[in-house]
Design an enzyme around this catalytic site. Structure first.
Site, PDB file in Angstrom:
ATOM      1  N   ASP A  87       2.561   3.995   5.350  1.00 39.59           N
ATOM      2  CA  ASP A  87       1.868   2.864   5.941  1.00 39.59           C
ATOM      3  C   ASP A  87       2.514   1.630   5.271  1.00 39.59           C
ATOM      4  OD1 ASP A  87      -0.159   1.588   7.169  1.00 39.59           O
ATOM      5  OD2 ASP A  87      -1.560   1.409   5.437  1.00 39.59           O
ATOM      6  N   TYR A  94       3.243  -2.869   5.479  1.00 41.60           N
ATOM      7  CA  TYR A  94       2.792  -4.147   5.078  1.00 41.60           C
ATOM      8  C   TYR A  94       3.611  -5.126   5.980  1.00 41.60           C
ATOM      9  CZ  TYR A  94       0.836  -7.373   1.836  1.00 41.60           C
ATOM     10  OH  TYR A  94      -0.171  -8.440   1.175  1.00 41.60           O
ATOM     11  N   HIS A 114      -0.988 -11.144   8.323  1.00 42.43           N
ATOM     12  CA  HIS A 114      -1.798 -10.338   7.236  1.00 42.43           C
ATOM     13  C   HIS A 114      -1.356 -10.364   5.916  1.00 42.43           C
ATOM     14  CE1 HIS A 114      -4.196  -7.009   5.475  1.00 42.43           C
ATOM     15  NE2 HIS A 114      -2.801  -6.538   5.051  1.00 42.43           N
ATOM     16  N   ARG A 133      -2.758 -14.300  -4.605  1.00 42.11           N
ATOM     17  CA  ARG A 133      -1.751 -15.084  -5.452  1.00 42.11           C
ATOM     18  C   ARG A 133      -1.736 -16.522  -5.365  1.00 42.11           C
ATOM     19  NH1 ARG A 133       0.219 -10.117  -4.009  1.00 42.11           N
ATOM     20  NH2 ARG A 133       1.095 -10.958  -2.033  1.00 42.11           N
ATOM     21  N   GLU A 148      -8.694  -1.305   8.878  1.00 38.79           N
ATOM     22  CA  GLU A 148      -7.311  -2.116   8.818  1.00 38.79           C
ATOM     23  C   GLU A 148      -6.866  -1.696  10.411  1.00 38.79           C
ATOM     24  OE1 GLU A 148      -4.513  -1.242   5.862  1.00 38.79           O
ATOM     25  OE2 GLU A 148      -5.334  -2.988   4.639  1.00 38.79           O
ATOM     26  N   GLU A 167      -4.287  -1.090  12.928  1.00 41.73           N
ATOM     27  CA  GLU A 167      -2.655  -1.046  12.966  1.00 41.73           C
ATOM     28  C   GLU A 167      -2.365  -0.140  14.326  1.00 41.73           C
ATOM     29  OE1 GLU A 167      -1.116   0.493   9.392  1.00 41.73           O
ATOM     30  OE2 GLU A 167      -2.832  -0.132   8.307  1.00 41.73           O
ATOM     31  N   ASP A 173      -6.471   2.208   9.290  1.00 44.15           N
ATOM     32  CA  ASP A 173      -6.489   2.599   8.024  1.00 44.15           C
ATOM     33  C   ASP A 173      -7.690   2.229   6.951  1.00 44.15           C
ATOM     34  OD1 ASP A 173      -4.617   4.045   6.007  1.00 44.15           O
ATOM     35  OD2 ASP A 173      -4.358   2.270   5.241  1.00 44.15           O
ATOM     36  N   ARG A 219     -11.313  -1.418  -0.858  1.00 41.97           N
ATOM     37  CA  ARG A 219     -10.800  -2.928  -1.579  1.00 41.97           C
ATOM     38  C   ARG A 219     -11.106  -2.919  -2.829  1.00 41.97           C
ATOM     39  NH1 ARG A 219      -6.998  -3.676   2.165  1.00 41.97           N
ATOM     40  NH2 ARG A 219      -7.935  -4.091   4.287  1.00 41.97           N
ATOM     41  N   GLN A 224      -8.928  -0.214  -4.665  1.00 37.61           N
ATOM     42  CA  GLN A 224      -7.560  -0.719  -4.612  1.00 37.61           C
ATOM     43  C   GLN A 224      -7.388  -1.886  -5.549  1.00 37.61           C
ATOM     44  OE1 GLN A 224      -6.665  -2.148  -0.813  1.00 37.61           O
ATOM     45  NE2 GLN A 224      -4.453  -2.353  -1.305  1.00 37.61           N
ATOM     46  N   TYR A 249      -4.250  -0.444  -8.114  1.00 39.32           N
ATOM     47  CA  TYR A 249      -2.897  -0.846  -7.601  1.00 39.32           C
ATOM     48  C   TYR A 249      -1.924  -1.229  -8.198  1.00 39.32           C
ATOM     49  CZ  TYR A 249      -2.499  -5.786  -6.508  1.00 39.32           C
ATOM     50  OH  TYR A 249      -2.253  -6.946  -6.664  1.00 39.32           O
ATOM     51  N   LYS A 262      -6.716   4.221  -0.279  1.00 35.48           N
ATOM     52  CA  LYS A 262      -6.416   4.737   0.844  1.00 35.48           C
ATOM     53  C   LYS A 262      -6.501   6.103   1.524  1.00 35.48           C
ATOM     54  CE  LYS A 262      -4.491   0.492   1.904  1.00 35.48           C
ATOM     55  NZ  LYS A 262      -4.761  -0.300   3.199  1.00 35.48           N
ATOM     56  N   THR A 301      -7.717   8.055   7.554  1.00 38.20           N
ATOM     57  CA  THR A 301      -7.017   7.022   8.348  1.00 38.20           C
ATOM     58  C   THR A 301      -7.334   7.655   9.787  1.00 38.20           C
ATOM     59  OG1 THR A 301      -5.277   6.730   6.951  1.00 38.20           O
ATOM     60  CG2 THR A 301      -4.783   6.296   9.151  1.00 38.20           C
ATOM     61  N   THR A 344      -1.412  -3.757   8.848  1.00 32.76           N
ATOM     62  CA  THR A 344      -2.463  -4.571   9.613  1.00 32.76           C
ATOM     63  C   THR A 344      -1.874  -5.665  10.238  1.00 32.76           C
ATOM     64  OG1 THR A 344      -4.010  -4.084   7.623  1.00 32.76           O
ATOM     65  CG2 THR A 344      -4.681  -5.684   9.171  1.00 32.76           C
ATOM     66  N   GLU A 377      -9.704 -10.144   5.363  1.00 35.91           N
ATOM     67  CA  GLU A 377      -9.276 -11.457   6.009  1.00 35.91           C
ATOM     68  C   GLU A 377     -10.542 -12.122   6.771  1.00 35.91           C
ATOM     69  OE1 GLU A 377      -6.137  -8.891   7.512  1.00 35.91           O
ATOM     70  OE2 GLU A 377      -5.235 -10.696   7.865  1.00 35.91           O
TER      71      GLU A 377
END
Lengths: 418, 418
Positions: free
Chosen positions: B125, B127, B132, B141, B198, B200, B230, B234, B237, B241, B250, B254, B346, B360
């Site tokens: 997968d 990113y 996204h 961040r 997600e 995709e 996917d 959250r 994760q 992660y 994850k 899927t 995503t 999001e």
């Protein structure tokens, strides 16, 4: 348990890694023959595929050994695993009535080529050795933040690439990758300059599952163990791994030893995990000794030179057992299949000569190692041969794995040459 | 290219997702029949397994369609892919001489159950959608550090879990996992409370490779595309992660749409990737339009209620094409196999209604969505059905994918109940 003696004399020799107590599973061929399933006994291999064809081994109404991998047996589950082991012991033990019938199915190991012993369904690698995680964390985040906050609560793992798992003896081509050092203004595409090994054990899932399983069930589902070298491109990893983890840095190759040592052979060597400063949540708690006392060693031999031992440690240095890793792997409902391979994570002991990677041994390249030849190494150079060795020392016998060997070839001149 | 007309009348109907221009590949069964390979045409499915058995389709000296997945065709490579498509067009086009012979091999789609169209070899997968990554990065961040430093230089990806890929229609069990919120003093084992989708696209590798391949070669190796959801936990994760990426968050499931839309069907819809503020290194540079103009939509239907559209976007919003992702995937020498599945990452557009995840859309739960029923959602609740839709709008025809649907079931009361 003492040495179990076999009529195959070499299996009773002191130090032979394949006594009757062991009986590890591999895939072999001699000359141009088709690869078939085999069991190591002393310096011979019992051709299990031929023995099944002839009716000497009969565990199911269908053939379990007509394909060159052990996955069909794995799928049968623990009762059939035990039945095969019992039958092999009966056929190969000192004084076996069927000795004359069995003897034609033995082939000399020295003449055999060894292949991947199983089809890797999926490959997961963990980060579950405390000394390794502490060393790496100290180098990258400082001693205060060495272990991530989750580390003492879950065995941190990531999915690797099954297609890149190869058997011992396969040559390893130094990879290209996108690199950007801390002082570079731009990334560049170049051969890896910080190529490394990782000393690990691999646990092989035998029994499939489809939902969360307990630690005890996980231990029951494991079929056996191999030595595992997770080749690692440290410079590729440094640039790529944030925020989603290692990807191409770990996708060049992972080497495994050629013989699957079964859980049954390792039973006498079960040991507890180390004392925990923080209790695990119930679903990951230890429920018996699920590590094994296996002595591990790494040697490095520059091209044309003798091998130097660069690391010696023990599988008991792991903080999490493979059973705990597998139980965690299923918490979200992740289906597991026969042939799933779980890397333990790099195994390092508390002192410098016990570190299972060059990253730790040379402390990120700042303290190069000196080999017996006088050469120094921070990371692997072209032509170097890395060998992993593993042995469980029993009462008058040894359980060996067969070495896990790989020689590193120079990178291609351009990565797209054909 | 205009509509290609078929003697299967429904295939010529305005808006039908499976005109002769499409011919997507699936696996189907009717009643208790064994699943077999089929091609969608209008509201019918051509039984390719039976057509091959009868000799009506003959592409190789051996059977390509006697197993219920399309991997054997993938392995044959582009010339055979083209030959099959040409033969199908000849059999199904308006005025086809063999119409009477073909007609018995058609089954009504409405009566068919659809299965996984291929065996997933491994699953990766990415990113690689800029909006996204910017949204998620801003939340976690801050806007200044939204994109990681490597993001504009490589398509960031991680290995997922092939065993967890399921076909549209499969119910999705809310997972348990180890959780620790920012204000919790200790982690706990509990059902996921922030379960997400997600949106995709999935690209399927057809031609195997064993070493680095160029972007053009990568595009040539791709067999086709599916819609892909996917499912993402959250809260699991967030705790797991760092430092090695998503793992159990994850691994629950899927979902993919049931029909593989071939690259040939998508040719008229090729589009360039967006303008780049930083040039890519040569080995990842675009060498032609390798994205596709595919309109994408997500609907959510609480149990017993109508569906609300919660997101609409387009595959052209991707920053990296699947070909660039596959080329990057091979840089380190990683072997790729037929049936490898690559999730795009995503897909979100620049505005709020174009965001492809609830993370999001609800901005981390701070701005719950209001559905048409008046209910609000920050994340998925038990009983919710999520549906992904995709369509390429041609000149008088549509290339559809078949919906990618999943209903979320409540978590098990205890995860180890049997």
């Amino acid at each position: 348990m003492p040495l179990m003696t076999s009529w195959v004399a070499s299996a009773n020799t002191a130090g032979n890694p394949f006594p009757l107590n062991n009986l590890p599973y591999g895939v072999f061929s001699i000359g141009a023959e088709t690869p078939r399933c085999g069991v190591a006994i002393g310096d011979m291999i019992l051709d299990v595929t031929a023995a099944e064809e002839s009716g000497l081994i009969a565990l199911a109404d269908y053939a379990l050994f007509d394909m060159p991998f052990w996955n069909p047996l794995m799928e049968e589950g623990p009762a059939v695993w035990a039945a095969l082991r019992a039958r092999l012991v009966a056929l190969l033990a000192e004084g076996a009535a069927e000795r004359d019938t069995v003897e034609p199915y033995l082939a000399p190991m020295a003449a055999a080529q060894l292949h991947m012993p199983f089809a890797v369904s999926e490959y997961t690698d963990f980060y579950a050795g405390r000394h390794h995680a502490t060393n790496v964390g100290t180098m990258f985040r400082g001693v205060e933040n060495a272990l991530p906050p989750n580390w003492l609560h879950i065995p941190i793992g990531y999915n690797g690439r099954a297609s890149s798992v190869v058997v011992s003896g396969t040559e390893i081509r130094r990879p290209w990758g996108q690199l950007k050092g801390p002082n570079d203004t731009q990334p560049r595409f170049a051969p890896c300059a910080r190529f490394d090994l990782e000393l690990e054990m691999g646990a092989i899932v035998g029994t499939p599952s489809d939902g969360p399983i307990t630690v005890q069930e996980a231990d029951d589902h494991i079929f056996g163990y191999v030595l595992l070298n997770d080749w690692s491109a440290r410079d590729i990893q440094a640039w790529e791994y944030q925020p989603l983890g290692p990807f191409q840095a770990k996708a060049t190759a992972t080497s495994i030893s050629p013989w699957i040592v079964t859980k049954a052979a390792l039973e006498p060597f079960r040991r507890d995990t180390p004392a925990r400063e923080v209790a695990l949540l119930d679903h990951l708690k230890d429920c018996g000794p699920m590590l094994y006392d296996i002595e591990l060693e790494v040697t490095m031999a520059p091209e044309g030179q003798p091998a130097s031992t660069i690391a010696s440690t023990n599988y008991t240095e792991m903080y999490y057992s493979a059973a705990q890793q597998l139980a965690h792997h299923t918490t979200s409902g992740c289906p597991m299949h026969a042939g799933d391979l779980l890397g333990s994570g790099t195994i390092s002991g508390p002192t410098k000569p016990e570190r299972g990677s060059l990253l730790e041994l040379s402390w990120g390249g700042k303290e190069p190692l000196t080999l017996e030849s006088g050469e120094t190494r921070s990371f692997i150079e072209d032509g170097d041969t890395l060998t992993l060795k593993g042995a469980a020392q029993g009462d008058g016998y040894v359980i060996g794995f067969g070495d896990c060997v790989g020689t590193v070839l120079p990178a291609l001149e351009t990565p797209y040459e054909r």
